[in-house]
Design a protein around this motif. Structure first.
Motif, PDB file in Angstrom:
ATOM      1  N   LEU A 151      -4.825  -9.559   0.105  1.00  0.00           N
ATOM      2  CA  LEU A 151      -4.889  -8.126   0.364  1.00  0.00           C
ATOM      3  C   LEU A 151      -3.691  -7.723   1.204  1.00  0.00           C
ATOM      4  O   LEU A 151      -3.641  -7.981   2.412  1.00  0.00           O
ATOM      5  CB  LEU A 151      -6.192  -7.776   1.097  1.00  0.00           C
ATOM      6  CG  LEU A 151      -7.480  -8.466   0.609  1.00  0.00           C
ATOM      7  CD1 LEU A 151      -8.693  -7.900   1.330  1.00  0.00           C
ATOM      8  CD2 LEU A 151      -7.626  -8.364  -0.887  1.00  0.00           C
ATOM      9  N   GLY A 152      -2.704  -7.115   0.574  1.00  0.00           N
ATOM     10  CA  GLY A 152      -1.505  -6.685   1.282  1.00  0.00           C
ATOM     11  C   GLY A 152      -0.252  -7.312   0.700  1.00  0.00           C
ATOM     12  O   GLY A 152      -0.149  -8.539   0.623  1.00  0.00           O
ATOM     13  N   GLY A 153       0.702  -6.451   0.317  1.00  0.00           N
ATOM     14  CA  GLY A 153       1.944  -6.936  -0.281  1.00  0.00           C
ATOM     15  C   GLY A 153       3.094  -6.986   0.693  1.00  0.00           C
ATOM     16  O   GLY A 153       4.251  -6.749   0.315  1.00  0.00           O
ATOM     17  N   LEU A 160      -3.377 -13.383  -7.043  1.00  0.00           N
ATOM     18  CA  LEU A 160      -3.229 -11.947  -7.229  1.00  0.00           C
ATOM     19  C   LEU A 160      -3.000 -11.296  -5.870  1.00  0.00           C
ATOM     20  O   LEU A 160      -3.773 -11.503  -4.936  1.00  0.00           O
ATOM     21  CB  LEU A 160      -4.491 -11.359  -7.870  1.00  0.00           C
ATOM     22  CG  LEU A 160      -4.590  -9.832  -7.930  1.00  0.00           C
ATOM     23  CD1 LEU A 160      -3.495  -9.243  -8.816  1.00  0.00           C
ATOM     24  CD2 LEU A 160      -5.975  -9.409  -8.417  1.00  0.00           C
ATOM     25  N   ILE A 161      -1.928 -10.511  -5.763  1.00  0.00           N
ATOM     26  CA  ILE A 161      -1.630  -9.750  -4.549  1.00  0.00           C
ATOM     27  C   ILE A 161      -1.947  -8.286  -4.824  1.00  0.00           C
ATOM     28  O   ILE A 161      -1.456  -7.704  -5.801  1.00  0.00           O
ATOM     29  CB  ILE A 161      -0.156  -9.918  -4.129  1.00  0.00           C
ATOM     30  CG1 ILE A 161       0.127 -11.392  -3.785  1.00  0.00           C
ATOM     31  CG2 ILE A 161       0.175  -9.018  -2.943  1.00  0.00           C
ATOM     32  CD1 ILE A 161       1.582 -11.688  -3.517  1.00  0.00           C
ATOM     33  N   LEU A 162      -2.787  -7.704  -3.977  1.00  0.00           N
ATOM     34  CA  LEU A 162      -3.213  -6.311  -4.119  1.00  0.00           C
ATOM     35  C   LEU A 162      -2.515  -5.464  -3.060  1.00  0.00           C
ATOM     36  O   LEU A 162      -2.631  -5.734  -1.866  1.00  0.00           O
ATOM     37  CB  LEU A 162      -4.733  -6.213  -3.956  1.00  0.00           C
ATOM     38  CG  LEU A 162      -5.553  -7.019  -4.971  1.00  0.00           C
ATOM     39  CD1 LEU A 162      -6.982  -7.185  -4.485  1.00  0.00           C
ATOM     40  CD2 LEU A 162      -5.515  -6.340  -6.326  1.00  0.00           C
ATOM     41  N   GLU A 163      -1.802  -4.435  -3.493  1.00  0.00           N
ATOM     42  CA  GLU A 163      -0.999  -3.611  -2.587  1.00  0.00           C
ATOM     43  C   GLU A 163      -1.237  -2.128  -2.885  1.00  0.00           C
ATOM     44  O   GLU A 163      -1.123  -1.688  -4.036  1.00  0.00           O
ATOM     45  CB  GLU A 163       0.478  -3.944  -2.741  1.00  0.00           C
ATOM     46  CG  GLU A 163       1.449  -2.980  -2.101  1.00  0.00           C
ATOM     47  CD  GLU A 163       1.208  -2.767  -0.604  1.00  0.00           C
ATOM     48  OE1 GLU A 163       1.226  -1.605  -0.170  1.00  0.00           O
ATOM     49  OE2 GLU A 163       1.000  -3.772   0.109  1.00  0.00           O
ATOM     50  N   GLU A 217      -5.555   0.279  -4.205  1.00  0.00           N
ATOM     51  CA  GLU A 217      -6.093   0.316  -2.847  1.00  0.00           C
ATOM     52  C   GLU A 217      -7.338  -0.550  -2.724  1.00  0.00           C
ATOM     53  O   GLU A 217      -8.266  -0.444  -3.536  1.00  0.00           O
ATOM     54  CB  GLU A 217      -6.430   1.758  -2.454  1.00  0.00           C
ATOM     55  CG  GLU A 217      -6.909   1.899  -1.020  1.00  0.00           C
ATOM     56  CD  GLU A 217      -7.147   3.333  -0.619  1.00  0.00           C
ATOM     57  OE1 GLU A 217      -7.566   3.567   0.538  1.00  0.00           O
ATOM     58  OE2 GLU A 217      -6.912   4.238  -1.461  1.00  0.00           O
ATOM     59  N   VAL A 218      -7.357  -1.388  -1.703  1.00  0.00           N
ATOM     60  CA  VAL A 218      -8.526  -2.200  -1.410  1.00  0.00           C
ATOM     61  C   VAL A 218      -9.520  -1.376  -0.605  1.00  0.00           C
ATOM     62  O   VAL A 218      -9.154  -0.737   0.392  1.00  0.00           O
ATOM     63  CB  VAL A 218      -8.129  -3.470  -0.628  1.00  0.00           C
ATOM     64  CG1 VAL A 218      -9.370  -4.204  -0.123  1.00  0.00           C
ATOM     65  CG2 VAL A 218      -7.296  -4.394  -1.516  1.00  0.00           C
ATOM     66  N   VAL A 249      -7.572 -13.606   1.150  1.00  0.00           N
ATOM     67  CA  VAL A 249      -6.702 -13.580   2.329  1.00  0.00           C
ATOM     68  C   VAL A 249      -6.462 -12.128   2.718  1.00  0.00           C
ATOM     69  O   VAL A 249      -5.977 -11.338   1.906  1.00  0.00           O
ATOM     70  CB  VAL A 249      -5.361 -14.287   2.063  1.00  0.00           C
ATOM     71  CG1 VAL A 249      -4.419 -14.111   3.252  1.00  0.00           C
ATOM     72  CG2 VAL A 249      -5.572 -15.763   1.773  1.00  0.00           C
ATOM     73  N   VAL A 250      -6.803 -11.789   3.957  1.00  0.00           N
ATOM     74  CA  VAL A 250      -6.614 -10.428   4.467  1.00  0.00           C
ATOM     75  C   VAL A 250      -5.294 -10.386   5.228  1.00  0.00           C
ATOM     76  O   VAL A 250      -5.141 -11.021   6.270  1.00  0.00           O
ATOM     77  CB  VAL A 250      -7.784 -10.013   5.375  1.00  0.00           C
ATOM     78  CG1 VAL A 250      -7.595  -8.579   5.862  1.00  0.00           C
ATOM     79  CG2 VAL A 250      -9.116 -10.162   4.639  1.00  0.00           C
TER      80      VAL A 250
END
Length: 487
Positions: A54-56, A77-80, A242-243, A264-265
């Motif tokens: 979570l976070g790029g 997977l990276i979520l941004e 958006e998470v 992973v936060v």
């Protein structure tokens, strides 16, 4: 790109430039990175992966990089929410340093001397690791390890400089160098030999402490280059996603649910906008300005070399670098904390703070007085309640986290990424035994206590600088506030 602040010649310097795309306007670094900054495709519905990050920013990207080294076939997977490098990872001062928000002395009091020294050795080694890996990946991020000059510009600051050097000598990990003002030479000296302040020729010949453990770099080139490298190796980066929430095994986003064996936060200051982490981190703004490229004769007078960063011993922090294209990128604290940990784009630009930065820069280096200021920007840093950065992983839930860098994250994110990769893969190592691993900072107080305390700290540090100018002695106020800000 921004309009200049106060130079009488600056109003038309950049008038012929085409309007910048929205992400170009985030900072000097985004405006000058060789990347079109077009957002990557968002998540397109439900998916399943091995690791969801979570976070790029750099924490997430470095974690993915080192996870791939350990498990080349891992589905990551990276979520941004915006684009990779949107936040502090792409907007910072470009200091790849060995600094940690908690001082070595404070770490020794909390964790014992050996643990504190292990942490210091790890942060020092991380500077070279960032240079090594960026070079291996072919990321041209203007990395030059030139060290930091910390100027002592008053008798009180000189006392602080002596104390820093004495502490480094006592610990024996990284002896600092004291500069003999006016001699034009830099060499190690015993603390008691540091001369009193006197006149100098080049501005960099003022009394200062030299720390070799810092590199200058272009942060947006690093973060965007690292993102491209990960994509080339199979990591998916879902931008504009958006998470909303997470739990063991799953992440809920505006674009769908992600099933993940591990989560992973890595949201840093923006974690204050999420319910689960709202009071674990406080978003404190740091702002920057950048000059136009300066001519060689100005740099000759200033005396800052390529690869060098600079600061001084005031309490309300400032930081700067000579960029690869001969600008000064200069920043500092002073922007207030906003009620309820509010984060808005409007807070990235505060004219009062920009004016103070400009006046401070001219005071430091008078030859820049006629230069144009071409860029102004800022953004939130993540501040834990005890100013102690941390990295953690719970094997039962398989949820990891890292952050709370207090502005020292450009290199510390790399150390976090390596450590998280070891923790997620079940590897016991020297990194997983460092004292910041699984450190739990207290939660921030509810409002209005959080608002009062955070802004009182800023006012106190500014007052400490005024006190020292008046009394010419180390500030009593700073000594009282020190334990609250990691000293």
């Amino acid at each position: 790109m921004d309009t200049p602040l106060s130079s009488p010649h600056a109003a038309t310097r950049d008038a012929d430039r085409a309007p910048a795309a929205p992400y170009r306007q985030l900072s000097l670094w985004h405006d000058t990175v060789p990347d079109d900054l077009t957002p990557r495709a968002p998540l397109d519905g439900k998916t399943a992966v091995d690791v969801a990050i979570l976070g790029g920013g750099l924490t997430g990207l470095w974690t993915a990089h080192y996870l791939l080294e350990r498990s080349p076939g891992a589905r990551i997977l990276i979520l941004e929410r915006d684009i990779a490098g949107f936040g502090a990872s792409g907007r910072n001062g470009g200091w790849c340093s060995a600094l940690f928000p908690k001082s070595t002395a404070a770490l020794a009091r909390m964790h014992g001397l050996e643990q504190a020294l292990a942490m210091r050795r790890a942060t020092i080694a991380t500077v070279d690791e960032v240079g090594r890996v960026s070079g291996e990946l072919g990321i041209d991020c203007d990395f030059v390890k030139g060290g930091t000059l910390a100027f002592a510009r008053s008798q009180a600051q000189l006392t602080a400089a002596r104390a820093d050097v004495a502490e480094a000598e006592r610990y024996g990990v990284d002896p600092l160098e004291l500069h003999d003002a006016g001699s034009g030479r830099r060499r190690p000296r015993r603390v008691e030999e540091l001369p009193e302040l006197h006149r100098f020729e080049r501005l960099s010949d003022r009394s200062h402490v030299f720390d070799p453990n810092c590199a200058r770099l272009h942060p947006a080139k690093l973060v965007r280059g690292l993102a491209r490298s990960l994509e080339e190796r199979g990591v998916r980066i879902a931008e504009q996603t958006e998470v909303l929430d997470w739990r063991p095994g799953a992440v809920r986003t505006t674009r769908g649910i992600v099933r993940a064996e591990s989560v992973v936060v890595a949201t840093e200051g923006y974690g204050a906008a999420l319910p689960k982490t709202r009071r674990t981190v406080l978003p404190l703004y740091s702002l920057m300005i950048a000059t136009e490229p300066l001519p060689a004769e100005v740099w000759d007078e200033i005396g800052i070399e390529h690869g060098q960063t600079f600061t001084d011993y005031r309490h309300l922090l400032i930081y700067g670098q000579r960029t690869a294209d001969d600008r000064i990128a200069f920043g500092g604290r002073g922007a207030r904390y906003h009620w309820g940990s509010d984060i808005r784009a409007d807070y990235d630009r505060v004219d009062r703070v920009f004016r103070r930065l400009w006046n401070t820069l001219v005071d430091l280096f008078p030859p820049v007085a006629d230069a144009a200021i071409t860029h102004r920007w800022g953004g939130p840093l993540g501040i834990p309640r005890d100013w102690h950065a941390s990295v953690a992983f719970d094997p039962a839930t398989r949820i990891g986290r890292a952050g709370g860098y207090v502005g020292d994250g450009l290199s510390t994110t790399n150390l976090a990424g390596r450590t998280l990769a070891d923790l997620l893969s079940g590897t016991e190592s020297d990194l997983t035994r460092l004292p910041w691993v699984n450190h739990a900072s207290p939660r921030w107080e509810p409002e209005p206590l959080r608002f009062i305390g955070a802004n009182a700290g800023l006012v106190g540090m500014a007052a400490a600088d005024v006190e020292e100018r008046i009394t010419r002695r180390p500030s009593v106020a700073a000594r009282l506030i020190g334990p609250l800000v990691g000293k």
